[in-house]
Design a protein around this motif. Structure first.
Motif, short mmCIF file in Angstrom:
data_model
loop_
_atom_site.label_atom_id
_atom_site.label_comp_id
_atom_site.label_asym_id
_atom_site.label_seq_id
_atom_site.Cartn_x
_atom_site.Cartn_y
_atom_site.Cartn_z
N THR A 57 0.84 -1.20 0.00
CA THR A 57 0.00 0.00 0.00
C THR A 57 0.87 1.25 0.00
OG1 THR A 57 -1.82 -1.10 1.16
CG2 THR A 57 -1.77 1.30 1.25
N PHE A 58 0.53 2.18 -0.88
CA PHE A 58 1.16 3.50 -0.95
C PHE A 58 0.14 4.51 -0.43
CE2 PHE A 58 3.03 0.77 -4.06
CZ PHE A 58 4.37 1.13 -4.16
N ALA A 59 0.53 5.33 0.55
CA ALA A 59 -0.40 6.29 1.14
C ALA A 59 0.31 7.62 1.33
CB ALA A 59 -0.91 5.77 2.49
N THR A 60 -0.42 8.70 1.06
CA THR A 60 0.21 10.02 1.13
C THR A 60 -0.80 11.11 1.43
OG1 THR A 60 1.66 11.56 -0.07
CG2 THR A 60 -0.09 10.48 -1.33
N ARG A 61 -0.30 12.20 1.99
CA ARG A 61 -1.08 13.43 2.06
C ARG A 61 -0.97 14.07 0.69
NH1 ARG A 61 -0.13 18.86 2.88
NH2 ARG A 61 -1.79 20.00 3.96
N LEU A 62 -2.06 14.09 -0.02
CA LEU A 62 -2.01 14.45 -1.44
C LEU A 62 -1.50 15.87 -1.66
CD1 LEU A 62 -5.29 12.73 -2.64
CD2 LEU A 62 -2.93 12.05 -3.15
N GLY A 63 -1.77 16.78 -0.75
CA GLY A 63 -1.32 18.14 -0.93
C GLY A 63 0.18 18.31 -0.87
N SER A 64 0.88 17.29 -0.37
CA SER A 64 2.34 17.36 -0.25
C SER A 64 3.06 16.67 -1.40
CB SER A 64 2.79 16.72 1.06
OG SER A 64 2.62 15.30 1.02
#
Length: 273
Positions: free
Chosen positions: A176-183
């Motif tokens: 799984t790849f997860a991120t704060r999209l704004g960053s």
């Protein structure tokens, strides 16, 4: 909770870096995808393995898992005795701390083991052995149950970017790849947070490199959707990826800035098969 017979812990002391809310993305994914298994368990025990110099991640794990499975108990396990002593004042109903390592010193078979930012300091060649040891401690699969879950991965210091592998008693299942999209400038920014099993394989000829290459290309092609926000661009990007990569989740998770892919598609060539 009764512990196993005392023995020398397996593993080495980590740096212990920790911050409140650092593992929120991983925790919420676990609650969403593994909550049903925790609810079915007669004794849902989750282990926060290598929680670090402060007990925040274990405290937060209990709160987040109980939103999905109210009977869940959490055991924080640390190989450094001083860290265990410092965490003991935070014990409460459903939360205890134990001295130990990869042997996982709890009675029975846990429904969940979370090992975040633990294997980063180990050699790649050691990962398969650690995975096998931890998977052997998980609750076994049975009628109507896939068994326990091991979640092992890495994130940045404040939890904006995170990549983890989910494993069952039988071995690795997904990445799984997860991120704060704004960053995020581009999806391959997540490469710096690949877990130890994959981080040295982000080179031409390896599946994870090809995946991140295609991810970046799909992100570039979805640039017109940026006017609707980073979330819509991400959703479009992941939707396009499904044509060539075995994405296992759906739009409800994509909206969280996540995408999950079958392990077999990203597994390093020649190892971890």
């Amino acid at each position: 909770m009764t512990t196993r017979a005392a023995s020398r812990p397996v593993g080495t002391v980590t740096r212990g870096t920790t911050n409140p809310n650092r593992l929120r993305r991983m925790d919420r994914w676990i609650a969403a995808t593994h909550g049903a298994e925790l609810r079915r368990s007669a004794d849902p025990v989750a282990v926060d393995l290598g929680y670090g110099a402060a007990p925040w991640t274990a405290v937060e794990l209990l709160a987040r898992l109980r939103t999905a499975a109210p009977r869940t108990r959490v055991v924080g396990v640390e190989i450094e005795p001083a860290r265990v002593a410092a965490a003991r004042p935070y014990e409460r109903e459903g939360l205890v701390f134990r001295h130990g390592g990869f042997e996982v010193p709890v009675q029975g078979s846990p429904s969940l083991i979370r090992a975040a930012n633990v294997l980063r300091q180990y050699d790649e060649e050691q990962v398969a052995e650690v995975w096998q040891r931890l998977c052997a401690r998980l609750a076994p699969a049975g009628p109507g149950s896939r068994g326990g879950l091991l979640v092992e991965g890495t994130c940045d210091e404040i939890g904006r970017r995170h990549v983890w592998v989910a494993l069952g008693p039988e071995g690795p299942r997904t990445v799984t790849f997860a991120t704060r999209l704004g960053s995020l400038d581009r999806p391959s920014d997540l490469a710096e947070r690949l877990p130890k099993a994959l981080i040295h394989r982000n080179i031409p000829g390896e599946p994870v490199h090809a995946f991140l290459r295609d991810f970046d290309r799909a992100w570039a092609a979805a640039a017109p959707y940026a006017s609707y926000g980073a979330r819509q661009r991400w959703i479009r990007t992941v939707g396009d990826l499904t044509a060539d990569w075995p994405v296992t989740d759906g739009i409800s998770r994509w909206r969280q800035g996540e995408v999950t892919v079958r392990w077999e598609a990203l597994a390093p060539r020649g190892t971890f098969a």
